[in-house]
Design an enzyme around this catalytic site. Structure first.
Site, PDB file in Angstrom:
ATOM      1  N   ASP A 146      -3.399  -0.941   6.428  1.00  0.00           N
ATOM      2  CA  ASP A 146      -2.545  -1.741   5.540  1.00  0.00           C
ATOM      3  C   ASP A 146      -3.204  -3.076   5.196  1.00  0.00           C
ATOM      4  O   ASP A 146      -3.238  -3.485   4.021  1.00  0.00           O
ATOM      5  CB  ASP A 146      -1.179  -1.996   6.188  1.00  0.00           C
ATOM      6  CG  ASP A 146      -0.338  -0.730   6.280  1.00  0.00           C
ATOM      7  OD1 ASP A 146      -0.891   0.368   6.051  1.00  0.00           O
ATOM      8  OD2 ASP A 146       0.865  -0.837   6.585  1.00  0.00           O
TER       9      ASP A 146
ATOM     10  N   LYS B 253       0.847  -1.210   0.000  1.00  0.00           N
ATOM     11  CA  LYS B 253       0.000   0.000   0.000  1.00  0.00           C
ATOM     12  C   LYS B 253       0.881   1.258   0.000  1.00  0.00           C
ATOM     13  O   LYS B 253       2.028   1.224   0.468  1.00  0.00           O
ATOM     14  CB  LYS B 253      -0.921   0.026   1.225  1.00  0.00           C
ATOM     15  CG  LYS B 253      -0.259   0.420   2.551  1.00  0.00           C
ATOM     16  CD  LYS B 253      -0.600   1.822   2.991  1.00  0.00           C
ATOM     17  CE  LYS B 253       0.424   2.505   3.863  1.00  0.00           C
ATOM     18  NZ  LYS B 253       1.321   1.886   4.740  1.00  0.00           N
TER      19      LYS B 253
ATOM     20  N   LEU C 151       5.557   0.458   3.132  1.00  0.00           N
ATOM     21  CA  LEU C 151       4.764   0.038   1.969  1.00  0.00           C
ATOM     22  C   LEU C 151       3.851  -1.155   2.295  1.00  0.00           C
ATOM     23  O   LEU C 151       3.351  -1.816   1.388  1.00  0.00           O
ATOM     24  CB  LEU C 151       5.690  -0.304   0.798  1.00  0.00           C
ATOM     25  CG  LEU C 151       6.593   0.848   0.330  1.00  0.00           C
ATOM     26  CD1 LEU C 151       7.549   0.368  -0.750  1.00  0.00           C
ATOM     27  CD2 LEU C 151       5.757   2.029  -0.181  1.00  0.00           C
ATOM     28  N   GLY C 152       3.643  -1.412   3.574  1.00  0.00           N
ATOM     29  CA  GLY C 152       2.678  -2.444   3.959  1.00  0.00           C
ATOM     30  C   GLY C 152       3.163  -3.861   3.688  1.00  0.00           C
ATOM     31  O   GLY C 152       2.336  -4.750   3.443  1.00  0.00           O
ATOM     32  N   SER C 153       4.489  -4.089   3.755  1.00  0.00           N
ATOM     33  CA  SER C 153       4.987  -5.441   3.477  1.00  0.00           C
ATOM     34  C   SER C 153       4.493  -6.438   4.525  1.00  0.00           C
ATOM     35  O   SER C 153       4.186  -7.588   4.196  1.00  0.00           O
ATOM     36  CB  SER C 153       6.517  -5.451   3.404  1.00  0.00           C
ATOM     37  OG  SER C 153       7.069  -5.116   4.667  1.00  0.00           O
ATOM     38  N   SER C 154       4.373  -6.016   5.792  1.00  0.00           N
ATOM     39  CA  SER C 154       3.928  -6.973   6.816  1.00  0.00           C
ATOM     40  C   SER C 154       2.450  -7.315   6.618  1.00  0.00           C
ATOM     41  O   SER C 154       2.036  -8.458   6.804  1.00  0.00           O
ATOM     42  CB  SER C 154       4.169  -6.422   8.226  1.00  0.00           C
ATOM     43  OG  SER C 154       3.225  -5.419   8.536  1.00  0.00           O
TER      44      SER C 154
END
Lengths: 402, 402
Positions: free
Chosen positions: A205, A13, A144-147
Site C-alpha cells: 500500500d 490503491k 483501499l489503502g487509506s492508512s
C-alpha cells in the site's frame, strides 16, 4: 529555506489481479487509485503542533515542549529507519490515552503521526511548529489503502518541512514529484507508519501511494511497472463488512481440502496477472479496443476464480450483474466477502451508460466513485492546481479554524 | 419360445462433471437420468410392422414384404455389427422419402428403426411382424440422450423378439435386466443406431442407457463405475436453444487465446470429476451429510469454471440464483449456453423447499423434473410393474388404436 505552506496528495490503491493468490506465492498487481488523501502543512512560530483529521473528527493541539517529553523514546538513529519498538508503541499508547488496550482508528492515526513526527524530528534534529490538516477522499477500512495514503502524505510533508527531501516545485506544473531516491526515503518512513497501524503490513500500500502507477508484488518482492496507463474505472463499495483474516484462512482451508482442484485455479490467476501486466504495457503503446476487451475478459475470469476460492459474496454478485446489464465488466478487489469491486470503463464509454450504472448501484445501497487507476503517487501541489472540490474543502476548514 | 408382448425402458443421461473438458483429454462423468423412454413390443401374425412414436406424432405401418425389398442393402454379417454404410443410409433416406436432403427428427427416428430392424433381421434371419410403441419422458434435442434411449430400447426389444438375447423375466421382480454379455450386444447395436441419427457420436449416451449408473469417459474410453448410488436431482430445461458445435468451437478458441489461463481450468475440472468419482463410491458406503456438501461444492466450482470457459448463459445464471436462494446447488449439464441444468437434492431435503424452487423455476419459463441420477439402464418390465402414470399412457394409446 523551507516552504511555509504546501499541499501534498497521495493516492489509494486497489488490487487489479492476484488478491488471495499472492498469499500462496503467486503474482499480484496493485495499482494506484485516484481517490486521494490531501495534506496541507503550515509552518508556524507558535511552538505548537496542530493535527486536524476532519474525516475522523480529530482536532488535536500539543505544545512542542510537551512532545519533547516523549522524545526520549526516540533516540537519534544514524542508520535506515527501522521498525517501531514495543517501547515506543507503549509510550505512544500511554500518551494518546489508550484505555483497556482497545485502540481505535483515531488512536492509531494519532500514534502514527506522533511516531513519524518524533522519529523524523530525532533523525533530522528538529521538532518544527506546524499545523497539519489531512482530508481524504478514500473511505477508511475498505481495503483501499487509506492508512498508507495518510502515512505517505505525513512523511512527505514532514521530510519536506525538515529539509530532508527537497521542495520539488516547478514553475509551470500544477503539481510536482520528488526524485527517485527521495521517494525511496519517503516510502521507507511511510512503511514504519504502516507498522504502527497494521502491525505487519506487506508494504504494497505505501509503495503504491509513493510511486503511483502499478506494482507487481511477488513472494514479498515489490517491483514498480514502468509507464502504466491511467485507466478509467468505477469503484464501488458494497459496504458489506468482512474480516480479511477469516477470508484468507477460508481460502487456505479450501486449498487444503481440495488441493488438486484449487491449486490450478491459483495457477490460472497467476497467468491472469501476468497477462494483465503485458496488456498494460500494450495499452500504453496502442490503446486499441482489443486491449480493453481482453482486460474485460480477464476481469470476468478472475471474478469467477475468486468465487471458486470462496471469497465472493451476494453483494458482489449483484454488483457484477448490475454492471454487466450495462455492458460493463467488474470484479471484486482486495479481500472480497463484500468490500469493494472495480468496474473497467473503456475510454470511449457512453457517459449515460456510466451514469445509469452508478444510479443502479447506488440504489443497491452501494457507494460509487468514477475515478481512475494508475495515477501518480505522492505529489506536491500548488493550491491553485487543486481541483475546485478540494480547494473548497480546505477553504471550509480555513473558515472553521478562524 | 418368444414372448408375445413386453415393455422395456431406458434412461436418459446427464453429464455430471467434465463437459467440454472431455474434448481436451480430461475425464468426464456421465450418469443415467431416470427420465426414461418406454417401448412396448407386440408380436403379431398380420405380416405388418407398426411403428408408433407419439412424442413425434409418428404412426407408420409397413408390410413386411415391402421391407423385404430394402433387405438387399442389409447383407447377413457374421461378424460384429459395423457402422451403417453410405449405401444403406442412402437407401433408407429414399425409402422414408427424404426430400432436398433435409432430414428431420422424425425421418432420423424412422431411419434408425428401419436400419436396426433390417440389420438385426438379416443377422438373425427373421423379419418378425410386430407393433412397437415408443413413448418418452425425455425432451428431444435437449442433450439428455433421448435418441440413445430410443435406440437402446429398440435394440433390446428387437434382439429379445428375435431370441438373440434371452427374456430376463424374474417371477418376483417388477423389472429385470439382461446379463452382461447381452448388454454388451445391445450397446453395440444401439451405437449403430446412434450413428444413423448423429453421424459421429461418442458412444457415451448409448452406454449410459444400456448400463445405467455412472460412466467415466476419458480419451475415447468408456468405463462403467461400480455400485453408484441413486441421487435425487432437479433437472431444469431453460429451453434456450444453443449450438453444441459453436460452443465447443468457442471453448477451443478461448484456450488458444489464453492457454496459460485456460489450461489450468481444464486441469481443475479434471480433478473435480475424479473427486466426484471418489465421492460417489463414498456416498454408497456412507451417505453422510459431509459427502453431500462436498458434492454441492463441486457443483458450484464447476459451474464457475464452465462460465470461465464461456459456455454459461444468463438463463443458467438465473437457474443457479433461484436454486441458491433456496439453499440448493446447481450447474449446467452438457453443452451449456442455455439448455439444461441439474440441481442436487439431499436425501433429507424439505419437500416444501423443492416445491418452492420448482415453482420459481417454472415462473422463469423453465421446464422442471424431480427425478434421480444413477438409475438402472435398459430394463424389461411387467406392465403391472410400471408406475401408474406410464401405465395410463399406454392405456391411452390402446384406446386410440382400437
Amino acid at each position: 529555506m523551507l516552504a511555509q505552506e504546501f499541499i501534498v496528495s497521495c493516492p489509494g490503491k486497489v488490487i487489479l489481479h492476484g488478491e488471495h493468490a499472492v498469499v500462496h506465492g503467486k503474482v499480484a498487481l496493485a495499482v494506484s487509485l485516484n481517490l486521494r488523501s490531501f495534506l496541507r502543512l503550515r509552518c508556524s512560530k507558535h511552538g505548537k503542533v496542530l493535527l486536524n483529521l476532519p474525516n475522523l473528527g480529530t482536532h488535536l493541539k500539543w505544545e512542542v515542549a510537551t512532545l519533547q517529553t516523549l522524545k526520549t523514546a526516540f533516540p537519534v538513529d544514524a542508520g535506515d529507519p527501522k521498525s517501531p519498538s514495543p517501547e515506543q508503541i507503549a509510550a505512544l499508547k500511554e500518551f494518546v490515552g489508550v484505555v483497556n488496550g482497545s485502540v481505535d482508528t483515531e488512536n492509531l492515526a494519532v500514534m502514527a503521526f506522533l511516531y513519524l513526527y518524533l522519529s523524523i524530528g530525532a533523525k533530522y534534529r528538529v521538532l518544527p511548529s506546524l499545523e497539519i490538516v489531512v482530508w481524504s477522499e478514500l473511505p477508511i477500512g475498505a481495503g483501499l489503502g487509506s492508512s498508507a495514503a495518510y502515512n505517505v502524505s505525513i512523511v512527505a510533508a514532514l521530510l519536506t518541512a525538515c529539509g530532508a527531501v527537497g521542495f520539488p516545485a516547478q514553475a509551470d506544473a500544477e503539481s510536482a514529484r520528488w526524485a527517485a531516491e527521495e521517494l525511496h526515503l519517503i516510502n521507507t518512513w511511510a512503511f514504519r507508519g504502516e507498522k504502527i497501524i497494521h502491525g505487519n503490513p506487506s508494504g504494497v500500500d505505501n509503495a503504491v501511494g509513493t510511486w503511483g502507477g502499478a506494482l507487481r508484488y511477488h513472494a514479498g518482492k515489490i517491483t514498480s511497472l514502468e509507464r502504466v496507463p491511467e485507466l478509467r474505472i468505477l469503484l464501488t463499495n458494497t459496504k458489506v463488512p468482512r474480516s480479511t483474516k477469516l477470508l484468507v484462512a477460508g481460502v487456505r482451508d479450501k486449498i487444503l481440502k481440495f488441493p488438486d482442484i484449487l491449486n490450478p485455479v491459483l495457477t490460472s490467476i497467476d497467468a491472469i496477472s501476468q497477462e494483465c501486466e503485458r496488456l498494460l504495457k500494450e495499452v500504453n503503446r496502442n490503446p486499441s479496443v482489443d486491449c480493453f476487451s481482453v482486460l474485460e475478459e480477464l476481469f470476468d475470469i478472475n471474478q469467477h476464480h475468486l468465487n471458486v476460492l470462496g471469497v465472493g459474496h451476494p453483494s458482489l454478485d449483484r454488483l457484477c450483474q448490475v454492471t454487466a446489464s450495462h455492458g460493463l465488466h467488474s470484479k471484486l478487489t482486495g479481500a472480497g466477502g463484500g468490500g469493494c469491486g472495480i468496474t473497467l470503463l473503456r475510454p470511449d464509454v457512453d457517459p449515460n451508460v456510466v451514469e445509469a450504472a452508478k444510479q443502479e448501484l447506488k440504489a443497491c445501497g452501494y457507494e460509487c466513485w468514477e475515478t481512475c487507476i494508475g495515477a501518480p503517487g505522492i505529489s506536491l501541489h500548488m493550491f491553485s492546481g487543486l481541483k475546485e472540490e478540494v480547494q473548497k474543502v480546505f477553504q471550509r476548514f480555513e473558515k472553521a479554524e478562524h
